[in-house]
Design a protein around this motif. Sequence first.
Motif, PDB file in Angstrom:
ATOM      1  N   LEU A   1       0.855  -1.187   0.000  1.00 54.73           N
ATOM      2  CA  LEU A   1       0.000   0.000   0.000  1.00 54.73           C
ATOM      3  C   LEU A   1       0.893   1.239   0.000  1.00 54.73           C
ATOM      4  O   LEU A   1       1.543   1.549   0.999  1.00 54.73           O
ATOM      5  CB  LEU A   1      -0.892   0.025   1.245  1.00 54.73           C
ATOM      6  N   PRO A   2       0.964   1.966  -1.126  1.00 59.05           N
ATOM      7  CA  PRO A   2       1.744   3.211  -1.140  1.00 59.05           C
ATOM      8  C   PRO A   2       0.941   4.376  -0.554  1.00 59.05           C
ATOM      9  O   PRO A   2      -0.225   4.582  -0.913  1.00 59.05           O
ATOM     10  CB  PRO A   2       2.035   3.426  -2.629  1.00 59.05           C
ATOM     11  N   ILE A   3       1.547   5.116   0.360  1.00 57.60           N
ATOM     12  CA  ILE A   3       0.922   6.299   0.948  1.00 57.60           C
ATOM     13  C   ILE A   3       1.904   7.463   0.833  1.00 57.60           C
ATOM     14  O   ILE A   3       3.043   7.366   1.279  1.00 57.60           O
ATOM     15  CB  ILE A   3       0.551   6.080   2.430  1.00 57.60           C
ATOM     16  N   CYS A   4       1.454   8.560   0.228  1.00 62.58           N
ATOM     17  CA  CYS A   4       2.299   9.748   0.047  1.00 62.58           C
ATOM     18  C   CYS A   4       1.674  10.922   0.790  1.00 62.58           C
ATOM     19  O   CYS A   4       0.522  11.275   0.537  1.00 62.58           O
ATOM     20  CB  CYS A   4       2.439  10.086  -1.431  1.00 62.58           C
ATOM     21  N   ILE A   5       2.450  11.517   1.698  1.00 64.13           N
ATOM     22  CA  ILE A   5       1.932  12.602   2.525  1.00 64.13           C
ATOM     23  C   ILE A   5       2.928  13.759   2.541  1.00 64.13           C
ATOM     24  O   ILE A   5       4.120  13.554   2.748  1.00 64.13           O
ATOM     25  CB  ILE A   5       1.688  12.128   3.981  1.00 64.13           C
ATOM     26  N   GLY A   6       2.427  14.985   2.314  1.00 66.34           N
ATOM     27  CA  GLY A   6       3.278  16.162   2.413  1.00 66.34           C
ATOM     28  C   GLY A   6       3.374  16.951   1.114  1.00 66.34           C
ATOM     29  O   GLY A   6       2.721  16.637   0.113  1.00 66.34           O
ATOM     30  N   LYS A   7       4.212  17.971   1.136  1.00 68.90           N
ATOM     31  CA  LYS A   7       4.335  18.868  -0.007  1.00 68.90           C
ATOM     32  C   LYS A   7       4.950  18.192  -1.228  1.00 68.90           C
ATOM     33  O   LYS A   7       4.768  18.649  -2.354  1.00 68.90           O
ATOM     34  CB  LYS A   7       5.167  20.094   0.388  1.00 68.90           C
ATOM     35  N   ALA A   8       5.681  17.111  -1.010  1.00 67.72           N
ATOM     36  CA  ALA A   8       6.309  16.395  -2.126  1.00 67.72           C
ATOM     37  C   ALA A   8       5.481  15.199  -2.579  1.00 67.72           C
ATOM     38  O   ALA A   8       5.911  14.431  -3.440  1.00 67.72           O
ATOM     39  CB  ALA A   8       7.710  15.925  -1.723  1.00 67.72           C
ATOM     40  N   SER A   9       4.292  15.026  -2.017  1.00 65.35           N
ATOM     41  CA  SER A   9       3.548  13.775  -2.207  1.00 65.35           C
ATOM     42  C   SER A   9       3.125  13.520  -3.655  1.00 65.35           C
ATOM     43  O   SER A   9       3.123  12.369  -4.110  1.00 65.35           O
ATOM     44  CB  SER A   9       2.313  13.745  -1.296  1.00 65.35           C
ATOM     45  N   VAL A  10       2.767  14.568  -4.395  1.00 61.74           N
ATOM     46  CA  VAL A  10       2.327  14.366  -5.781  1.00 61.74           C
ATOM     47  C   VAL A  10       3.465  13.815  -6.634  1.00 61.74           C
ATOM     48  O   VAL A  10       3.303  12.839  -7.368  1.00 61.74           O
ATOM     49  CB  VAL A  10       1.774  15.684  -6.382  1.00 61.74           C
ATOM     50  N   GLU A  11       4.622  14.455  -6.542  1.00 56.89           N
ATOM     51  CA  GLU A  11       5.757  13.972  -7.325  1.00 56.89           C
ATOM     52  C   GLU A  11       6.235  12.605  -6.836  1.00 56.89           C
ATOM     53  O   GLU A  11       6.714  11.791  -7.614  1.00 56.89           O
ATOM     54  CB  GLU A  11       6.901  14.988  -7.277  1.00 56.89           C
ATOM     55  N   MET A  12       6.091  12.350  -5.544  1.00 64.60           N
ATOM     56  CA  MET A  12       6.428  11.027  -5.009  1.00 64.60           C
ATOM     57  C   MET A  12       5.518   9.952  -5.617  1.00 64.60           C
ATOM     58  O   MET A  12       5.990   8.892  -6.040  1.00 64.60           O
ATOM     59  CB  MET A  12       6.290  11.020  -3.481  1.00 64.60           C
ATOM     60  N   ALA A  13       4.225  10.241  -5.661  1.00 64.44           N
ATOM     61  CA  ALA A  13       3.274   9.286  -6.214  1.00 64.44           C
ATOM     62  C   ALA A  13       3.517   9.055  -7.702  1.00 64.44           C
ATOM     63  O   ALA A  13       3.477   7.914  -8.185  1.00 64.44           O
ATOM     64  CB  ALA A  13       1.840   9.778  -5.980  1.00 64.44           C
ATOM     65  N   LYS A  14       3.779  10.130  -8.432  1.00 65.31           N
ATOM     66  CA  LYS A  14       4.048   9.999  -9.869  1.00 65.31           C
ATOM     67  C   LYS A  14       5.318   9.192 -10.111  1.00 65.31           C
ATOM     68  O   LYS A  14       5.368   8.345 -11.023  1.00 65.31           O
ATOM     69  CB  LYS A  14       4.172  11.381 -10.510  1.00 65.31           C
ATOM     70  N   THR A  15       6.328   9.434  -9.297  1.00 63.80           N
ATOM     71  CA  THR A  15       7.583   8.698  -9.453  1.00 63.80           C
ATOM     72  C   THR A  15       7.392   7.229  -9.108  1.00 63.80           C
ATOM     73  O   THR A  15       7.938   6.349  -9.779  1.00 63.80           O
ATOM     74  CB  THR A  15       8.677   9.325  -8.561  1.00 63.80           C
ATOM     75  N   TYR A  16       6.606   6.954  -8.069  1.00 63.43           N
ATOM     76  CA  TYR A  16       6.283   5.572  -7.711  1.00 63.43           C
ATOM     77  C   TYR A  16       5.607   4.866  -8.886  1.00 63.43           C
ATOM     78  O   TYR A  16       5.951   3.729  -9.235  1.00 63.43           O
ATOM     79  CB  TYR A  16       5.375   5.547  -6.484  1.00 63.43           C
ATOM     80  N   ASN A  17       4.648   5.540  -9.501  1.00 69.19           N
ATOM     81  CA  ASN A  17       3.957   4.957 -10.653  1.00 69.19           C
ATOM     82  C   ASN A  17       4.917   4.669 -11.803  1.00 69.19           C
ATOM     83  O   ASN A  17       4.806   3.643 -12.480  1.00 69.19           O
ATOM     84  CB  ASN A  17       2.849   5.888 -11.139  1.00 69.19           C
ATOM     85  N   GLN A  18       5.841   5.596 -12.021  1.00 64.02           N
ATOM     86  CA  GLN A  18       6.799   5.414 -13.113  1.00 64.02           C
ATOM     87  C   GLN A  18       7.694   4.209 -12.864  1.00 64.02           C
ATOM     88  O   GLN A  18       8.048   3.473 -13.790  1.00 64.02           O
ATOM     89  CB  GLN A  18       7.651   6.675 -13.270  1.00 64.02           C
ATOM     90  N   ILE A  19       8.055   3.991 -11.619  1.00 68.46           N
ATOM     91  CA  ILE A  19       8.943   2.875 -11.287  1.00 68.46           C
ATOM     92  C   ILE A  19       8.188   1.551 -11.243  1.00 68.46           C
ATOM     93  O   ILE A  19       8.648   0.535 -11.756  1.00 68.46           O
ATOM     94  CB  ILE A  19       9.623   3.108  -9.921  1.00 68.46           C
ATOM     95  N   ILE A  20       6.997   1.571 -10.674  1.00 67.35           N
ATOM     96  CA  ILE A  20       6.270   0.322 -10.418  1.00 67.35           C
ATOM     97  C   ILE A  20       4.934   0.254 -11.133  1.00 67.35           C
ATOM     98  O   ILE A  20       4.639  -0.704 -11.839  1.00 67.35           O
ATOM     99  CB  ILE A  20       6.023   0.151  -8.901  1.00 67.35           C
ATOM    100  N   GLY A  21       4.126   1.305 -10.940  1.00 66.68           N
ATOM    101  CA  GLY A  21       2.725   1.249 -11.361  1.00 66.68           C
ATOM    102  C   GLY A  21       2.483   0.903 -12.808  1.00 66.68           C
ATOM    103  O   GLY A  21       1.748  -0.023 -13.128  1.00 66.68           O
ATOM    104  N   LYS A  22       3.116   1.649 -13.707  1.00 68.45           N
ATOM    105  CA  LYS A  22       2.816   1.437 -15.124  1.00 68.45           C
ATOM    106  C   LYS A  22       3.532   0.222 -15.703  1.00 68.45           C
ATOM    107  O   LYS A  22       3.133  -0.312 -16.738  1.00 68.45           O
ATOM    108  CB  LYS A  22       3.173   2.692 -15.929  1.00 68.45           C
ATOM    109  N   SER A  23       4.613  -0.221 -15.011  1.00 67.65           N
ATOM    110  CA  SER A  23       5.376  -1.334 -15.575  1.00 67.65           C
ATOM    111  C   SER A  23       4.669  -2.676 -15.392  1.00 67.65           C
ATOM    112  O   SER A  23       4.791  -3.574 -16.216  1.00 67.65           O
ATOM    113  CB  SER A  23       6.753  -1.403 -14.908  1.00 67.65           C
TER     114      SER A  23
END
Length: 463
Positions: free
Chosen positions: A65-87
């Motif tokens: 379960l990925p959880i992103c919290i804070g001012k950097a959370s959007v870019e963290m979530a997008k980066t997570y998707n790029q590494i794991i989500g879309k692959s």
Amino acid sequence: MSKDPKSLNEDNHFFNKNYIVNLFLEGINAVRPKKVLPKFIKVLKNKNLVFSNLDINNENIERILPICIGKASVEMAKTYNQIIGKSKKISIESLKGILVANEENFRDVSGFNCFISGHPIPNQNGLIASKFIRETIFDLGEKDLILLMLSGGGSAMLPDPPDGITLEEKIIVNQRLLECGANIKEINAVRKHLSKLKGGNFLKYSFPAKTYSLIISDVVGDDLSSISSGLTAPDPFKFSDVIKICSEYKILDKLPNSVKKYFDRGLNDKNLETPKPKNKIFKNCENKIIASNNLSLDAIKNYFKSSNNVLDKKINCEIWKRNIEGDVKDIALKFVNFIKSNNLTKKKIFLSGGETTVKISGTGKGGRNQELALYFSVFMKDLLPNQRYLFLSGGTDGRDGPTDSAGGIVSHKTIDLCLQKNIDIEQELKNNNSYSVLKKIDSHIIIQGTNTNVADIQILILI
């Protein structure tokens, strides 16, 4: 005697607002999630998922379960998707994640339940997000793993006060803390004891699931218990410490009665206390700092080693102080005295970083970086009136206080500019009105939200 053309060329290169802002951005870009997260989240050729050096496939984990919290959370979530989500390469199931961000930095990210929350003042959306997180992680089991990606601002974004205390009452507490001059560790010590999630309480709900936290630190010294009020870290503070902090800053009597009564109950009820290091819930959690103020400072310093510009290669860049704390006026004076005592007259660049404080005594508008910059210009005029310089103090999140400015840029010309515009700079500083002063002399750092936050950076160019 006039300067030779070569010297003038060097002066024009360094005495340039765009130049010093670009150095500031160099430090910010080094701690962006898209820059640092791929170093800690990897998918190997055998499709195994690795967090830092931990091979998740060897940990008996079935779901993440990925959880992103804070001012950097959007870019963290997008980066997570790029590494794991879309692959879709990994065998472990990635559940729909949770994202909580402040309004300015917020964007919808696919694969995440997304919440807009309040910062720096908590709001109702934060309550909704907090409840959703609690309910979601409570249902997880021992074969589940939470990948918690934390960044600055998470404390205000997840208010979640204990039963019997309203959000409005917690906002009053937050406002008193921000105004009294307390440092971020002291502020978070109080916040943690008025939260269902902070101060390690997050793990009370998630246990027995495992938690792996990747953290961008906005706190001086990278204290895990203070970043986003230590969602997954043991809390060294007790209710007695909280009462002491509020008393020392003379705000205890200004707090709502429900809050004071809760503090008194906490002194005698161990169940209300935040979890301490020996609690079993911390055995299932690992916290990892992936970016910090130090990384930003080092990136700026290293820029001069790698720059292709001849002038940049010639100038010496040093770090004056790391982890600065204290009142803006005191820090500004210490910096100027350092320059004076070391008789620094040659071209040189000094860096510092950390988080200062401002005691609000006036009714003006501003922020700690804007105020620090102006105090620096005042002390330079008094103690080193002939020194030519350019100085920047800015917040790496792109915002300084409740303003659209990231901070201020001042120089040896600043005080004269204020005099020309009939600005009484000392009176304006007493009124905490740094924003207005800097606006009148066109000396703000105006950038957008940066999608990261590692506290503040100062850059001084001696010309």
